[in-house]
Scaffold this motif. Structure first.
Motif, short mmCIF file in Angstrom:
data_model
loop_
_atom_site.label_atom_id
_atom_site.label_comp_id
_atom_site.label_asym_id
_atom_site.label_seq_id
_atom_site.Cartn_x
_atom_site.Cartn_y
_atom_site.Cartn_z
N THR A 1 0.84 -1.19 0.00
CA THR A 1 0.00 0.00 0.00
C THR A 1 0.88 1.24 0.00
O THR A 1 1.87 1.29 0.72
CB THR A 1 -0.90 0.01 1.25
N LEU A 52 2.09 4.75 1.05
CA LEU A 52 2.00 5.48 2.30
C LEU A 52 1.63 6.93 2.03
O LEU A 52 1.86 7.44 0.92
CB LEU A 52 3.33 5.40 3.05
N PRO A 53 1.04 7.61 3.02
CA PRO A 53 0.70 9.02 2.82
C PRO A 53 1.94 9.84 2.47
O PRO A 53 3.02 9.63 3.04
CB PRO A 53 0.14 9.44 4.19
N TYR A 55 -6.76 10.47 9.41
CA TYR A 55 -7.39 9.22 9.00
C TYR A 55 -8.90 9.29 9.27
O TYR A 55 -9.34 9.90 10.25
CB TYR A 55 -6.84 8.03 9.79
N ALA A 64 1.52 0.77 6.50
CA ALA A 64 0.53 0.47 5.47
C ALA A 64 -0.75 -0.13 6.06
O ALA A 64 -1.84 0.06 5.51
CB ALA A 64 1.12 -0.47 4.43
N VAL A 98 -3.06 2.60 6.91
CA VAL A 98 -3.54 3.25 5.68
C VAL A 98 -4.68 2.45 5.08
O VAL A 98 -5.67 3.01 4.57
CB VAL A 98 -2.38 3.42 4.68
N GLU A 99 -4.59 1.12 5.12
CA GLU A 99 -5.64 0.27 4.57
C GLU A 99 -6.96 0.39 5.33
O GLU A 99 -8.02 0.08 4.80
CB GLU A 99 -5.17 -1.19 4.57
N HIS A 120 -8.10 3.24 6.38
CA HIS A 120 -8.67 4.57 6.06
C HIS A 120 -9.83 4.40 5.09
O HIS A 120 -9.75 3.67 4.12
CB HIS A 120 -7.58 5.45 5.44
N GLY A 142 -6.48 8.65 -0.10
CA GLY A 142 -5.66 8.20 1.00
C GLY A 142 -5.63 9.21 2.13
O GLY A 142 -6.11 10.34 1.99
N PRO A 143 -5.06 8.85 3.28
CA PRO A 143 -4.96 9.79 4.39
C PRO A 143 -4.21 11.05 3.97
O PRO A 143 -3.23 11.00 3.22
CB PRO A 143 -4.16 9.01 5.45
#
Length: 542
Positions: A422, A424-425, A451, A520, A523-524, A526, A531-532
């Motif tokens: 994933t 990342l921000p 988030y 990650a 993040v998943e 969110h 994305g964040p």
């Protein structure tokens, strides 16, 4: 690798580790010979108890002063070069000590000054050598390599004083000091012969010593696994120090024996440590690190109690044998836990903090239990120490000795399975008008990540953010916080800060694959349209 007595010596099959281990054994033996010779020589130069006790103080004090800065230097410079420089320093001080003693020009304060100089070099070597061990053996052999380092240290501790006494009686202090210098020259030769793999040079400017020291202290105090290793080491060595502090009095006053018996008892303790190092791989197959340290601590205190009630050399020798084995098993396991918790970028300075705590606990414990022994008698002091030490072992047991990276990798694998990586921000690039402000002295940089989480995932998100916190702190963050929006309970804001823009860039390159996988995971979770959202902020003084 099969768990057998042969496995205990498996790290020695690696040539670089084997050569350095043998040379380190010679060097440590020479150091104990020097300490014995210095203590005995002071009884001739100035026999007052204060001056004699200052010899040990001069050898120990540098650890408190230089272990952490020495570890920081070993992290920001080449560790091999630091080790070589320290060995040259020690060998030069040892040779000067021998020459002055041979010429009859060595006075009491000169002896203390040169003892302090040698202690300064060893204080720098301790964290650098410990941090270099993972570079000499593969991960599977690391714990046993640390145990073998402990075996070598205890062998030197057993052999050095006995050899020192013999050399002093046969040839005088000059020979003892010369042997110490030769031992360090042997280690210097092994270090010069070691071909350390060339590290990839960072494009970032090197860390400065003050900030590197702060980062080491911050890491050691912020990361739970490192805190646990340090706390449990303090709890163990503070109480276990009583045996080393009171052993001479046990031999002389309780058992009525002489200096030869004292040397023999130290040898028995060393043999116990060697025996424990041999069977340690089999024990580790059955016990976790935390349980091994706990049971070894209890065994050490049981041996201490047996020593307290012994009135004959035979049960006393058995107690010392058991104590030496338990000391090695617990001490090497704690040392390995500290080494495996600290990532490469901060390992030497984090171990400097560990060694500072280690020697601090030994010194404080020795003073306290020596004072208790003068008040209530040596046997009673040992019994009090054994009981209170067992209570302390139970009290610190909840602090878990977990290898964060391995534990996190397992959790990430269990949750993510075979999911693709994933992204990342990523915050926007700095504005061109502010780029000239971004450097090593920029001031604190704050990153904010927002988030939005499904209500059903909040508990899992909070659990995953605990790992994110540790990832940030392990990579050098100066602070980390997570906030929940009071008006929108599904929204969370992560804040983490570093001391400068350069530190921010270092933080980014320190993240390894497992760290990024942990980031990650959150993040998943969110649930926003994209994305964040991430943004970076520079501290501005009004």
């Amino acid at each position: 690798m099969s768990s057998s007595p042969v496995a205990a010596f498996a790290p020695l099959r690696h040539p670089a580790f084997r050569a350095l281990w043998i040379a380190n054994l010679a060097s440590n033996t020479g150091l104990w010979i020097q300490n014995t010779g210095a203590g005995w020589l002071m009884t001739s130069l100035d026999p007052s108890p204060v001056m004699v006790s200052l010899v040990q103080a001069a050898a120990m004090l540098p650890v408190f002063l230089f272990a952490l800065p020495g570890g920081a230097l070993a992290d920001i410079l080449d560790r091999r070069a630091i080790l070589i420089a320290a060995q040259i320093w020690i060998a030069a001080a040892g040779l000067l000590l021998a020459v002055l003693a041979a010429l009859g020009l060595l006075g009491a304060w000169g002896l203390l000054a040169l003892t302090f100089a040698i202690g300064t070099g060893t204080a720098v070597i301790f964290p650098a050598w410990a941090a270099a061990t993972p570079e000499l053996v593969p991960q599977d052999d690391l714990v046993q390599a640390v145990a073998l380092n402990g075996v070598g240290f205890n062998l030197a501790r057993a052999l050095g004083p006995a050899l020192g006494g013999f050399v002093m009686a046969a040839a005088g202090p000059t020979a003892a000091f010369a042997l110490n210098a030769v031992g360090f020259l042997a280690l210097l030769w092994a270090l010069v012969a070691w071909r350390r793999p060339v590290e990839r040079r960072s494009q970032l400017p090197p860390e400065r010593l003050p900030s590197a020291v702060r980062a080491g202290l911050r890491f050691a105090t912020a990361v739970p696994a490192m805190r646990a290793a340090i706390l449990r080491a303090c709890a163990l060595f503070f109480f276990a120090s009583a045996v080393w502090a009171l052993m001479p009095l046990v031999i002389r006053e309780v058992l009525g024996l002489g200096p030869a018996a004292f040397g023999a008892m130290l040898g028995v303790a060393g043999f116990g440590a060697v025996a424990a190092g041999t069977v340690l791989p089999m024990i580790r197959d059955r016990l976790s690190q935390g349980r091994l340290v706990f049971f070894a601590s209890l065994l050490a205190y049981a041996a201490m109690a047996l020593l307290a009630v012994s009135r004959h050399w035979a049960p006393a020798a058995l107690a010392v044998l058991i104590f030496g084995a338990a000391w090695l098993a617990a001490g090497s396991t704690l040392g390995a836990a500290a080494q495996m918790t600290a990532p490469a970028w901060v390992r030497a300075r984090a171990l400097g903090v560990y060694h500072l705590a280690f020697f601090g606990a030994l010194a404080a414990g020795s003073l306290l239990w020596g004072w208790v022994g003068t008040r209530v008698g040596v046997p009673a002091a040992l019994l009090i120490c054994a009981g209170s030490g067992a209570i302390a072992a139970v009290a610190v047991r909840p602090w878990r000795l977990v290898n964060f990276a391995q534990d996190l990798a397992q959790r990430v694998k269990a949750r993510r399975g075979e999911k693709a990586a994933t992204l990342l921000p990523k915050a926007e690039d700095p504005a061109s008008v502010l780029k000239e402000l971004l450097h090593d002295d920029s001031g604190r940089v704050l990153e904010v990540v927002r988030y939005q989480v499904d209500p059903d995932d909040v508990d899992g998100f909070l659990a995953a953010m605990k790992h994110v916190r540790e990832v940030r702190l392990r990579a050098g963050a100066a602070g980390w916080r997570l906030y929940r929006d009071l008006a929108r309970p599904d929204c969370f804001t992560e804040l983490w800060a570093v001391d400068s823009w350069t530190e921010y860039l270092r933080h980014t390159v320190r993240l390894d694959e497992v760290d990024r996988a942990a980031l990650a995971l959150v993040v998943e979770m969110h649930r926003g349209g994209q994305g964040p959202e991430a943004s970076r902020h520079l501290n501005v003084e009004p």
